[in-house]
Structures are given as C-alpha cells and as structure tokens.
Design a protein around this motif. Structure first.
Motif, PDB file in Angstrom:
ATOM      1  N   LEU A  11      -3.564   1.544  -0.223  1.00 13.17           N
ATOM      2  CA  LEU A  11      -4.718   0.614  -0.243  1.00 13.17           C
ATOM      3  C   LEU A  11      -4.991   0.161  -1.675  1.00 13.17           C
ATOM      4  O   LEU A  11      -5.206  -1.039  -1.803  1.00 13.17           O
ATOM      5  CB  LEU A  11      -6.117   1.077   0.623  1.00 13.17           C
ATOM      6  N   GLU A  12      -5.386   1.200  -2.266  1.00  9.69           N
ATOM      7  CA  GLU A  12      -5.422   0.908  -3.856  1.00  9.69           C
ATOM      8  C   GLU A  12      -4.326   0.033  -4.417  1.00  9.69           C
ATOM      9  O   GLU A  12      -4.589  -0.778  -5.334  1.00  9.69           O
ATOM     10  CB  GLU A  12      -5.651   2.211  -4.762  1.00  9.69           C
ATOM     11  N   GLU A  13      -2.783   0.435  -3.997  1.00 10.29           N
ATOM     12  CA  GLU A  13      -2.008  -0.148  -4.717  1.00 10.29           C
ATOM     13  C   GLU A  13      -1.840  -1.587  -4.201  1.00 10.29           C
ATOM     14  O   GLU A  13      -1.745  -2.546  -4.870  1.00 10.29           O
ATOM     15  CB  GLU A  13      -0.853   0.265  -4.191  1.00 10.29           C
ATOM     16  N   ARG A  14      -2.450  -2.142  -2.841  1.00  9.95           N
ATOM     17  CA  ARG A  14      -2.435  -3.210  -2.603  1.00  9.95           C
ATOM     18  C   ARG A  14      -3.578  -4.150  -3.021  1.00  9.95           C
ATOM     19  O   ARG A  14      -3.485  -5.359  -3.347  1.00  9.95           O
ATOM     20  CB  ARG A  14      -2.633  -3.397  -0.901  1.00  9.95           C
ATOM     21  N   ILE A  15      -4.604  -3.603  -3.188  1.00 12.37           N
ATOM     22  CA  ILE A  15      -5.691  -4.127  -3.944  1.00 12.37           C
ATOM     23  C   ILE A  15      -5.288  -4.477  -5.516  1.00 12.37           C
ATOM     24  O   ILE A  15      -5.653  -5.735  -5.923  1.00 12.37           O
ATOM     25  CB  ILE A  15      -7.056  -3.227  -4.222  1.00 12.37           C
ATOM     26  N   ILE A  16      -4.571  -3.713  -5.944  1.00  9.81           N
ATOM     27  CA  ILE A  16      -4.052  -3.991  -7.363  1.00  9.81           C
ATOM     28  C   ILE A  16      -3.080  -5.186  -7.409  1.00  9.81           C
ATOM     29  O   ILE A  16      -3.047  -5.990  -8.352  1.00  9.81           O
ATOM     30  CB  ILE A  16      -3.633  -2.704  -8.190  1.00  9.81           C
ATOM     31  N   ALA A  17      -2.256  -5.086  -6.410  1.00 16.66           N
ATOM     32  CA  ALA A  17      -1.166  -6.167  -6.010  1.00 16.66           C
ATOM     33  C   ALA A  17      -2.015  -7.423  -5.946  1.00 16.66           C
ATOM     34  O   ALA A  17      -1.235  -8.634  -6.253  1.00 16.66           O
ATOM     35  CB  ALA A  17      -0.341  -5.919  -5.132  1.00 16.66           C
ATOM     36  N   ALA A  18      -3.164  -7.578  -5.320  1.00 17.96           N
ATOM     37  CA  ALA A  18      -3.708  -8.671  -5.090  1.00 17.96           C
ATOM     38  C   ALA A  18      -4.555  -9.531  -6.288  1.00 17.96           C
ATOM     39  O   ALA A  18      -4.659 -10.589  -6.299  1.00 17.96           O
ATOM     40  CB  ALA A  18      -4.740  -8.550  -3.761  1.00 17.96           C
ATOM     41  N   ILE A  19      -5.543  -8.351  -7.104  1.00 13.25           N
ATOM     42  CA  ILE A  19      -6.013  -8.998  -8.213  1.00 13.25           C
ATOM     43  C   ILE A  19      -6.068  -8.223  -9.460  1.00 13.25           C
ATOM     44  O   ILE A  19      -6.742  -8.574 -10.341  1.00 13.25           O
ATOM     45  CB  ILE A  19      -7.559  -8.890  -7.670  1.00 13.25           C
ATOM     46  N   GLY A  20      -5.088  -7.307  -9.610  1.00 18.99           N
ATOM     47  CA  GLY A  20      -4.866  -6.519 -10.717  1.00 18.99           C
ATOM     48  C   GLY A  20      -4.444  -7.368 -11.872  1.00 18.99           C
ATOM     49  O   GLY A  20      -3.558  -8.207 -11.716  1.00 18.99           O
ATOM     50  N   SER A  21      -4.720  -6.933 -13.055  1.00 20.05           N
ATOM     51  CA  SER A  21      -4.190  -7.575 -14.350  1.00 20.05           C
ATOM     52  C   SER A  21      -2.688  -7.105 -14.535  1.00 20.05           C
ATOM     53  O   SER A  21      -2.252  -6.079 -14.019  1.00 20.05           O
ATOM     54  CB  SER A  21      -4.806  -6.988 -15.554  1.00 20.05           C
ATOM     55  N   PRO A  22      -1.964  -7.762 -15.316  1.00 25.67           N
ATOM     56  CA  PRO A  22      -0.460  -7.295 -15.535  1.00 25.67           C
ATOM     57  C   PRO A  22      -0.374  -5.844 -16.236  1.00 25.67           C
ATOM     58  O   PRO A  22       0.505  -5.011 -15.577  1.00 25.67           O
ATOM     59  CB  PRO A  22      -0.151  -8.338 -16.717  1.00 25.67           C
ATOM     60  N   ASP A  23      -1.439  -5.228 -17.092  1.00 23.50           N
ATOM     61  CA  ASP A  23      -1.333  -3.970 -17.618  1.00 23.50           C
ATOM     62  C   ASP A  23      -1.709  -3.072 -16.211  1.00 23.50           C
ATOM     63  O   ASP A  23      -1.061  -1.941 -15.980  1.00 23.50           O
ATOM     64  CB  ASP A  23      -2.108  -3.663 -18.518  1.00 23.50           C
ATOM     65  N   GLU A  24      -2.658  -3.612 -15.513  1.00 22.96           N
ATOM     66  CA  GLU A  24      -3.027  -2.479 -14.085  1.00 22.96           C
ATOM     67  C   GLU A  24      -1.733  -2.494 -13.220  1.00 22.96           C
ATOM     68  O   GLU A  24      -1.645  -1.412 -12.638  1.00 22.96           O
ATOM     69  CB  GLU A  24      -4.024  -2.921 -13.522  1.00 22.96           C
ATOM     70  N   GLN A  25      -0.993  -3.298 -12.984  1.00 25.98           N
ATOM     71  CA  GLN A  25       0.117  -3.478 -12.093  1.00 25.98           C
ATOM     72  C   GLN A  25       1.146  -3.000 -12.895  1.00 25.98           C
ATOM     73  O   GLN A  25       2.056  -2.092 -12.147  1.00 25.98           O
ATOM     74  CB  GLN A  25       0.544  -5.113 -11.878  1.00 25.98           C
ATOM     75  N   ARG A  26       1.470  -2.859 -14.273  1.00 22.35           N
ATOM     76  CA  ARG A  26       2.436  -1.948 -14.777  1.00 22.35           C
ATOM     77  C   ARG A  26       2.143  -0.411 -14.765  1.00 22.35           C
ATOM     78  O   ARG A  26       2.932   0.330 -14.212  1.00 22.35           O
ATOM     79  CB  ARG A  26       2.701  -2.123 -16.310  1.00 22.35           C
ATOM     80  N   ARG A  27       0.832   0.212 -14.948  1.00 21.23           N
ATOM     81  CA  ARG A  27       0.409   1.311 -14.866  1.00 21.23           C
ATOM     82  C   ARG A  27       0.452   1.993 -13.281  1.00 21.23           C
ATOM     83  O   ARG A  27       0.871   2.997 -13.063  1.00 21.23           O
ATOM     84  CB  ARG A  27      -0.885   1.727 -15.263  1.00 21.23           C
ATOM     85  N   MET A  28       0.076   1.013 -12.192  1.00 21.43           N
ATOM     86  CA  MET A  28       0.514   1.376 -10.934  1.00 21.43           C
ATOM     87  C   MET A  28       1.877   1.484 -10.379  1.00 21.43           C
ATOM     88  O   MET A  28       2.151   2.503  -9.897  1.00 21.43           O
ATOM     89  CB  MET A  28      -0.305   0.102  -9.977  1.00 21.43           C
ATOM     90  N   ALA A  29       2.550   0.665 -11.139  1.00 19.37           N
ATOM     91  CA  ALA A  29       4.225   0.959 -10.709  1.00 19.37           C
ATOM     92  C   ALA A  29       4.723   2.136 -11.527  1.00 19.37           C
ATOM     93  O   ALA A  29       5.234   2.824 -10.878  1.00 19.37           O
ATOM     94  CB  ALA A  29       5.010  -0.369 -11.205  1.00 19.37           C
ATOM     95  N   ALA A  30       4.226   2.518 -12.461  1.00 20.57           N
ATOM     96  CA  ALA A  30       4.752   3.844 -13.127  1.00 20.57           C
ATOM     97  C   ALA A  30       3.810   4.983 -12.321  1.00 20.57           C
ATOM     98  O   ALA A  30       4.673   5.782 -12.035  1.00 20.57           O
ATOM     99  CB  ALA A  30       4.036   3.979 -14.540  1.00 20.57           C
ATOM    100  N   ALA A  31       2.834   4.751 -11.840  1.00 16.14           N
ATOM    101  CA  ALA A  31       2.404   6.015 -11.067  1.00 16.14           C
ATOM    102  C   ALA A  31       2.697   6.165  -9.743  1.00 16.14           C
ATOM    103  O   ALA A  31       2.983   7.074  -9.344  1.00 16.14           O
ATOM    104  CB  ALA A  31       0.621   5.556 -10.834  1.00 16.14           C
TER     105      ALA A  31
END
Length: 210
Positions: free
Chosen positions: A175-195
């Motif tokens: 769910l957190e990953e989908r929220i970041i994919a919906a409204i996250g900044s590019p940096d947050e999306q990169r960190r999410m992909a790494a995590a």
C-alpha cells in the motif's frame, strides 16, 4: 568531550526552507479536500449535506488543531493514482466481505494481532496517508503512529498465524508503495525502488496473534 557540530567533514543535516505563503495555501487546500473526502467516505454516501457538514467539521478542526507545515514535495502521477484507487476499492470490498463473514460465524471468537510495520519512506505525509488508507479498510485500526521511526502499530482482525502477520505486513508495504507511486517525488520513488529490491525488514514478533 562532545564533537563540535561544525567540524569539517562531518555531515550537517539540511534544514527545510520555510514555507511560502503560496505553499501554505496549497497545503491547506490539499488538507481540506482530503479531510472532506475522508468524512464523506466515513458516512458512506456522497450528498451535498455530507460535503457541507464535512467542510464545517474540517474548518473547526483546522482552527482548533492547526496542522504542522508538512511540505508536499511530489506531484500527481495519473497512472499511479489510478492504480492506487482501483486497488483500494478492491481491498475495501474484500475486507468488508471478510468482516461480514466473521460476524456471521456464530460461536466463533475472532483472533487479532497488533502488528508493527516500519514504513520505508520516513515522511509525515506518507505516514499520514498510509495510516488513513488503512483506517478506512474494515478490519484494521491504527493504534499508534511513531513519527520518529515511521512505524505504524495496527490492530488487525482475522489473524491466526505468524504467516498471517507477515502477509499483512507485506500488504501494508505494498500500500505504501502504491501511495508513493501515486504522489511521491522522484527521490521518494527512487528510494522506494531501492527498498523494494532489498526486501522488507525482518518481521517484528510484536505482531504475534493474540
């Protein structure tokens, strides 16, 4: 002797710049829209009476309990937002059916667990949106949100084994990953992909069924 915080070579934590008047107005408008949407969802029916009463309640809440200056650093990603909305509606229907099934099982005492889930993106906005989305789904209730560690403590019904605990933890992280994919900044999306590549942290035994 304590180290000098200004010693050369020692990393200094960056300070967030103060919000401009335009940013404060934008954040306030975003908070109003989101809180009114939550109010209407809690009533379960979209009517002008619910919208107007929601505006009144939100105005009182924001006046008595003003929100901290949380900066929205991301942007709306239409495909990610559509994916989040579709999956949220599916989870809402499935969870409602599961809770109805538990209620109709006479003589059966549902088991639950308190599960600690550390989120991977430590921001106030992500913590708040994930907690709100979980609270709207029947069967899960936010007991505490630890801002310092980005951890949600959630009471969940219908949990019987440690495998159920781990399955729920993975669903929260998804769910957190989908929220970041919906409204996250590019940096947050990169960190999410790494995590996501490294996998979730080990399960907390505090989530054992009770």
């Amino acid at each position: 002797m304590s180290a000098d915080p200004m010693t050369p070579g020692q990393p200094v934590e960056p300070q967030d710049p103060p919000l401009t008047r335009r940013a404060r107005r934008r954040n306030l408008a975003t908070a109003v829209v989101f809180l009114v949407a939550v109010w209407v969802l809690l009533w379960g029916t979209f009517t002008w009476a619910n919208v107007i009463s929601g505006l009144v309640v939100v105005a009182v809440l924001l006046t008595v309990f003003p929100l901290p200056p949380v900066t929205f650093a991301g942007r709306i990603h239409p495909w990610g937002l559509l994916r989040f909305t579709g999956r949220f509606l599916v989870d809402l229907v499935v969870a409602s059916a599961q809770i109805a099934g538990l209620a109709l099982r006479f003589g059966h005492t549902p088991r639950g667990a308190i599960i600690a889930v550390p989120l991977r993106i430590a921001s106030d906005l992500n913590l708040t949106l994930t907690a709100e989305a979980l609270s709207l789904v029947p069967g899960s209730l936010i007991l505490e949100a630890d801002r310092s560690t980005g951890t949600l403590y959630i009471h969940v019904l219908g949990v019987h084994t440690l495998d159920d605990v781990e399955r729920f933890r993975r669903s929260v992280l998804a769910l957190e990953e989908r929220i970041i994919a919906a409204i996250g900044s590019p940096d947050e999306q990169r960190r999410m992909a790494a995590a996501t590549r490294t996998g979730p942290p080990p399960a907390d035994l505090e989530g054992a069924p009770t």
